[in-house]
Scaffold this active site. Structure first.
Site, short mmCIF file in Angstrom:
data_model
loop_
_atom_site.label_atom_id
_atom_site.label_comp_id
_atom_site.label_asym_id
_atom_site.label_seq_id
_atom_site.Cartn_x
_atom_site.Cartn_y
_atom_site.Cartn_z
N ARG A 81 0.85 -1.19 0.00
CA ARG A 81 0.00 0.00 0.00
C ARG A 81 0.89 1.25 0.00
NH1 ARG A 81 -4.15 -0.25 4.70
NH2 ARG A 81 -5.18 -1.86 3.44
N ARG A 150 -2.49 6.41 9.78
CA ARG A 150 -2.47 5.93 8.39
C ARG A 150 -2.51 7.10 7.41
NH1 ARG A 150 -4.45 0.65 7.92
NH2 ARG A 150 -3.81 -0.58 9.71
N LYS A 220 -4.57 0.79 14.76
CA LYS A 220 -4.47 1.81 13.71
C LYS A 220 -5.22 3.08 14.10
CE LYS A 220 -6.95 -1.16 11.09
NZ LYS A 220 -7.61 -1.76 9.92
N LYS A 222 -6.85 6.66 12.08
CA LYS A 222 -7.10 7.23 10.75
C LYS A 222 -7.53 8.69 10.85
CE LYS A 222 -8.07 2.81 8.73
NZ LYS A 222 -9.04 1.94 8.03
N CYS A 441 -15.26 -3.27 -1.24
CA CYS A 441 -13.88 -3.53 -0.79
C CYS A 441 -13.28 -4.65 -1.65
CB CYS A 441 -13.89 -3.94 0.67
SG CYS A 441 -14.53 -5.61 0.90
N CYS A 447 -7.92 -10.93 0.14
CA CYS A 447 -8.09 -10.57 1.55
C CYS A 447 -8.29 -11.80 2.41
CB CYS A 447 -9.26 -9.61 1.72
SG CYS A 447 -9.48 -9.20 3.45
N CYS A 486 -16.69 -8.73 4.59
CA CYS A 486 -16.74 -9.10 6.01
C CYS A 486 -17.09 -7.85 6.80
CB CYS A 486 -15.38 -9.69 6.46
SG CYS A 486 -14.16 -8.45 6.93
N CYS A 490 -14.24 -2.02 5.29
CA CYS A 490 -13.27 -1.29 4.49
C CYS A 490 -13.90 -0.37 3.44
CB CYS A 490 -12.31 -2.26 3.82
SG CYS A 490 -11.36 -3.20 5.02
FE1 SRM Z 1 -9.38 -2.23 5.54
C1 SRM Z 1 -8.11 -4.89 7.19
C2 SRM Z 1 -8.37 -3.47 2.63
C3 SRM Z 1 -9.97 0.77 4.12
C4 SRM Z 1 -11.24 -1.33 8.27
N1 SRM Z 1 -8.36 -3.87 5.03
C5 SRM Z 1 -7.88 -4.83 5.85
C6 SRM Z 1 -6.98 -5.80 5.10
C7 SRM Z 1 -5.58 -5.29 5.18
C8 SRM Z 1 -7.10 -7.29 5.52
C9 SRM Z 1 -6.14 -7.79 6.55
O1 SRM Z 1 -5.99 -7.20 7.63
O2 SRM Z 1 -5.57 -8.86 6.29
C10 SRM Z 1 -7.57 -5.63 3.68
C11 SRM Z 1 -6.63 -5.97 2.53
C12 SRM Z 1 -7.42 -6.51 1.38
C13 SRM Z 1 -6.63 -6.61 0.14
O3 SRM Z 1 -6.43 -7.74 -0.34
O4 SRM Z 1 -6.24 -5.60 -0.41
C14 SRM Z 1 -8.12 -4.23 3.75
N2 SRM Z 1 -9.10 -1.46 3.74
C15 SRM Z 1 -8.77 -2.16 2.63
C16 SRM Z 1 -8.90 -1.32 1.38
C17 SRM Z 1 -7.87 -1.64 0.31
C18 SRM Z 1 -10.33 -1.50 0.83
C19 SRM Z 1 -10.55 -0.99 -0.56
O5 SRM Z 1 -11.10 -1.80 -1.33
O6 SRM Z 1 -10.25 0.15 -0.89
C20 SRM Z 1 -8.79 0.08 2.00
C21 SRM Z 1 -7.39 0.59 2.10
C22 SRM Z 1 -7.35 1.97 2.65
C23 SRM Z 1 -5.99 2.61 2.67
O7 SRM Z 1 -5.54 3.02 1.61
O8 SRM Z 1 -5.42 2.73 3.74
C24 SRM Z 1 -9.32 -0.18 3.40
N3 SRM Z 1 -10.35 -0.54 6.13
C25 SRM Z 1 -10.58 0.54 5.34
C26 SRM Z 1 -11.58 1.37 5.93
C27 SRM Z 1 -12.14 2.65 5.33
C28 SRM Z 1 -11.39 3.89 5.78
O9 SRM Z 1 -10.37 3.78 6.45
O10 SRM Z 1 -11.85 4.96 5.46
C29 SRM Z 1 -11.95 0.77 7.12
C30 SRM Z 1 -13.07 1.26 8.08
C31 SRM Z 1 -12.66 2.42 8.89
C32 SRM Z 1 -12.02 1.96 10.16
O11 SRM Z 1 -10.83 1.66 10.14
O12 SRM Z 1 -12.72 1.87 11.17
C33 SRM Z 1 -11.17 -0.43 7.23
N4 SRM Z 1 -9.60 -2.95 7.43
C34 SRM Z 1 -10.46 -2.48 8.37
C35 SRM Z 1 -10.44 -3.36 9.51
C36 SRM Z 1 -11.28 -3.20 10.81
C37 SRM Z 1 -10.59 -2.35 11.80
C38 SRM Z 1 -11.31 -2.31 13.10
O13 SRM Z 1 -11.27 -1.29 13.76
O14 SRM Z 1 -11.92 -3.29 13.50
C39 SRM Z 1 -9.54 -4.39 9.19
C40 SRM Z 1 -9.17 -5.60 10.07
C41 SRM Z 1 -8.14 -5.27 11.09
O15 SRM Z 1 -7.55 -4.20 11.13
O16 SRM Z 1 -7.94 -6.16 11.91
C42 SRM Z 1 -9.04 -4.11 7.88
FE1 SF4 Z 2 -11.22 -7.73 3.56
FE2 SF4 Z 2 -13.27 -7.39 5.15
FE3 SF4 Z 2 -11.79 -5.32 4.44
FE4 SF4 Z 2 -13.34 -6.40 2.68
S1 SF4 Z 2 -14.02 -5.41 4.57
S2 SF4 Z 2 -11.19 -5.86 2.36
S3 SF4 Z 2 -13.28 -8.52 3.23
S4 SF4 Z 2 -11.11 -6.99 5.68
#
Ligand code: SRM
Ligand code: SF4
Length: 581
Positions: A81, A150, A220, A222, A441, A447, A486, A490
């Site tokens: 990333r 981030r 994390k 944000k 997402c 993922c 899930c 994201c």
């Molecule tokens: Fe996310 C974890 C993809 C934005 C909440 N997110 C992941 C992971 C890294 C899976 C992992 O931990 O193994 C995913 C990788 C998938 C892949 O194959 O690429 C992933 N998140 C993404 C992206 C690429 C989605 C997209 O399709 O655009 C976004 C990348 C953003 C960036 O450039 O930094 C992405 N993730 C978000 C957002 C939206 C935002 O930040 O505005 C959220 C919700 C906001 C928040 O954080 O509360 C988000 N991602 C999560 C979470 C849940 C965190 C939590 O508080 O519970 C996880 C799981 C974790 O961290 O354990 C996660």
């Molecule tokens: Fe993966 Fe769940 Fe984030 Fe989708 S919402 S990219 S399935 S961690």
């Protein structure tokens, strides 16, 4: 490493706390693991540390079973990333990312929901080369993931006015201020490859992370800077936010927001999405100081025993907003002023051409799920590459996974328009209101946390729903629709008017009633709907919406007024009983 609670009892820390503590400022054994060619993977603990360097170890889930049967290790590869504050990059950087994507990744340049680039499918032996090329292009991947601040988001169109440019500078300043200072990144990824340089660059002075300390944050964090009335960066979903307050033609300061977040787990009510609260107001020159003190408060009081309860939103829920404000103010040594009024109009992107006061133009393109790729009928990646070769302005990634070709001079506009036609890129915004306001997402196959498909499924589901919308003449109505594989959130599903959250292959929870400007949570409407049932479930609701809505009434507002779901603003009410039809 030990930590005590407020009553002096020793706490059992989450495993990641020990990994960080023992990592020597994020080094672990990553360098050694990169040299081990007996496996495509890194050591388990190191895969937690690489996140801080912007790198996730993944495996291709489409072939997991067959590889297991064949007694092969999973098809490991890495996702990288790239941090890009405010989502801005130059044409040269776009070209570089395009090239790196061909050389070392799977050919799709992914634009994320936080205005960053992602590359998927890089194998271990190409990982250092990837990071090095990214650095040569004057970008990096530090802190794009991990328990740190981030990628800082900011409305993506600064050229529209001087104010946007100012807000972008603030986003960059916060990003710089909160970037970890460990030299591990340079040592591991940017050494000359023979391991020697690595040894000589190690500073004999003990390392220090002045803001984070050696165990960084509990989870994390944000951050977003937003210039109303556009909320295209979804302020309320962020841990930390700064809302520009404009008087005349000046930003006089920023309202500070804290405690937003989306992630939750199915069936665990102690986890919930939460909208950020407004904490107060600060002057522009105090923004980085305020950001730092909020970060250190969370560093010291965030829950390090349970990663599911470790985000800032839970610190605020548990201790209260007033406690949090007092703690931050005591660290600042001054009080935040009373928050100023502001209002938002939408959280989507504005597609098509916009001309600005300097005589330049900006073009916003819809990029389905942020996936820039070449398909036989639609060579989007090639088209954008050809544009980048002649475009003198920049590219801007939006928080909705879309793209702005920004700051196009009048002389270049004609040339760019010819390329847009040639590569069918004008089709990029000729879609239904629903599709233009959709986000999915990544989910499968990369993922590791996905329970169901998302970006590979939502486009088809939207095509199905579009047939229903046409029947009721709703096809041009902007309705926000988001899908995740899930409950982690994201695509920020819990503030969409319609959301689908994966529970199992082919099964989704349906949520309804989020606010069109991203300021209200939605609510569970149907549990585990089968994919093939979804359109049928929504059909009668669209029919009533078409017939019974008030003038200008948004879909999310209607489903509440019509009694499909209850209005939900507080995170702790998110799981309250939902209403069956
Ligand atoms: Fe996310 C974890 C993809 C934005 C909440 N997110 C992941 C992971 C890294 C899976 C992992 O931990 O193994 C995913 C990788 C998938 C892949 O194959 O690429 C992933 N998140 C993404 C992206 C690429 C989605 C997209 O399709 O655009 C976004 C990348 C953003 C960036 O450039 O930094 C992405 N993730 C978000 C957002 C939206 C935002 O930040 O505005 C959220 C919700 C906001 C928040 O954080 O509360 C988000 N991602 C999560 C979470 C849940 C965190 C939590 O508080 O519970 C996880 C799981 C974790 O961290 O354990 C996660
Ligand atoms: Fe993966 Fe769940 Fe984030 Fe989708 S919402 S990219 S399935 S961690």
């Amino acid at each position: 490493m030990t930590i005590k609670n407020d009553s002096g009892e020793e706490l059992k820390l989450a495993k990641n706390e020990h990994i960080k503590d023992e990592s020597n400022f994020l080094r672990g054994t990553i360098s050694e693991g990169l040299l081990d060619d007996s496996t495509g993977a890194l050591a388990k603990d190191d895969t937690q540390l690489t996140k801080f360097h912007g790198i996730y170890q993944q495996d291709d889930r489409d072939v997991r079973k067959e590889r297991r049967k064949a007694k092969l290790e999973p098809a490991y590869s890495f996702m990288t990333r790239v941090r890009l504050p405010g989502g801005v990059c130059t044409s040269q950087q776009w070209l570089d990312m395009d090239e790196i994507c061909t050389k070392y990744a799977n050919g799709t340049l992914k634009l994320t929901t936080r205005q960053a680039f992602q590359l998927h499918g890089t194998i271990k032996k190409n990982l250092k080369l990837t990071i090095r090329d990214i650095n040569d292009s004057l970008m990096d991947t530090v802190a794009a993931c991990g328990d740190v601040n981030r990628n800082v988001m900011c409305n993506p169109n600064p050229y529209q006015s001087k104010l946007h440019a100012e807000a972008l500078e603030v986003a960059k300043a916060i990003s710089n201020h909160l970037t970890p200072t460990t030299k591990a990144y340079h040592e591991i990824w940017l050494d000359d490859g023979d391991g020697e340089k690595q040894k000589v660059t190690i500073d004999p002075e003990p390392e220090n992370e002045p803001i984070y300390g050696k165990t960084y944050l509990p989870r994390k964090l944000k951050t977003v800077v937003v210039l109303p009335p556009n909320n295209d960066v979804d302020l309320y979903a962020n841990d930390l936010g700064f809302i520009a307050i404009i008087e005349g033609d000046k930003i006089i300061g920023y309202n500070v927001t804290v405690g937003g977040g989306m992630g939750m787990n199915h069936g665990q009510e102690k986890t919930f999405p939460r909208l950020a609260d407004v904490l107060g107001f600060c002057l522009p020159d105090k923004v980085t100081d305020v950001a730092e003190k909020i970060v250190t408060t969370q560093r010291d009081y965030g829950d390090r025993t349970d990663r599911k309860h470790a985000r800032l939103k839970y610190t605020i829920e548990d201790r209260g907003l007033d406690w949090f404000r007092n703690e931050v103010e005591s660290r600042l040594g001054y009080q935040l002023a009373e928050a100023r009024p502001f209002h938002f109009e939408h959280n989507g992107d504005r597609y098509g051409w916009v001309d600005d006061e300097n005589g330049n133009s900006h073009l916003t393109l819809y990029i389905q799920n942020g996936c820039v790729l070449d398909q036989e009928a639609f060579p989007m990646r090639t088209g954008l590459r050809e544009i980048a070769k002649i475009h003198e302005g920049d590219f801007r990634l939006t928080g909705n996974q879309n793209l702005i070709i920004a700051n196009i001079s009048p002389i270049k506009r004609e040339e760019i328009e010819i390329l847009l036609d040639k590569y069918n890129l004008t089709n990029c915004y000729d879609h239904s209101g629903l599709r233009l306001n959709s986000i999915a997402c990544v989910a499968l196959p990369t993922c590791g946390l996905a329970l169901a498909e998302s970006q590979r499924y939502l486009p088809d589901l939207i095509s199905e729903i579009e047939e229903v919308l046409k029947e009721f003449e709703l096809e041009n109505d902007p309705i926000t629709i988001r899908m995740t594989g899930c409950p982690n959130g994201c695509a920020r599903p819990y503030i969409a008017e319609i959301a689908f959250v994966g529970r199992a292959p082919g099964k989704y929870n349906i949520y309804l009633g989020g606010g069109f400007v991203g300021d209200r949570l939605n609510k569970l409407y149907k549990v585990s709907a089968k994919a093939e049932e979804i359109t049928g479930i929504l059909r009668p609701i669209f029919e009533r919406y078409a017939k019974e809505r008030d003038a200008g009434e948004r879909f999310g507002d209607f489903v509440i007024r019509a009694g499909y779901v209850a209005e939900t603003r507080a995170g702790r009410e998110f799981h309250n009983d939902f209403k069956e039809e």
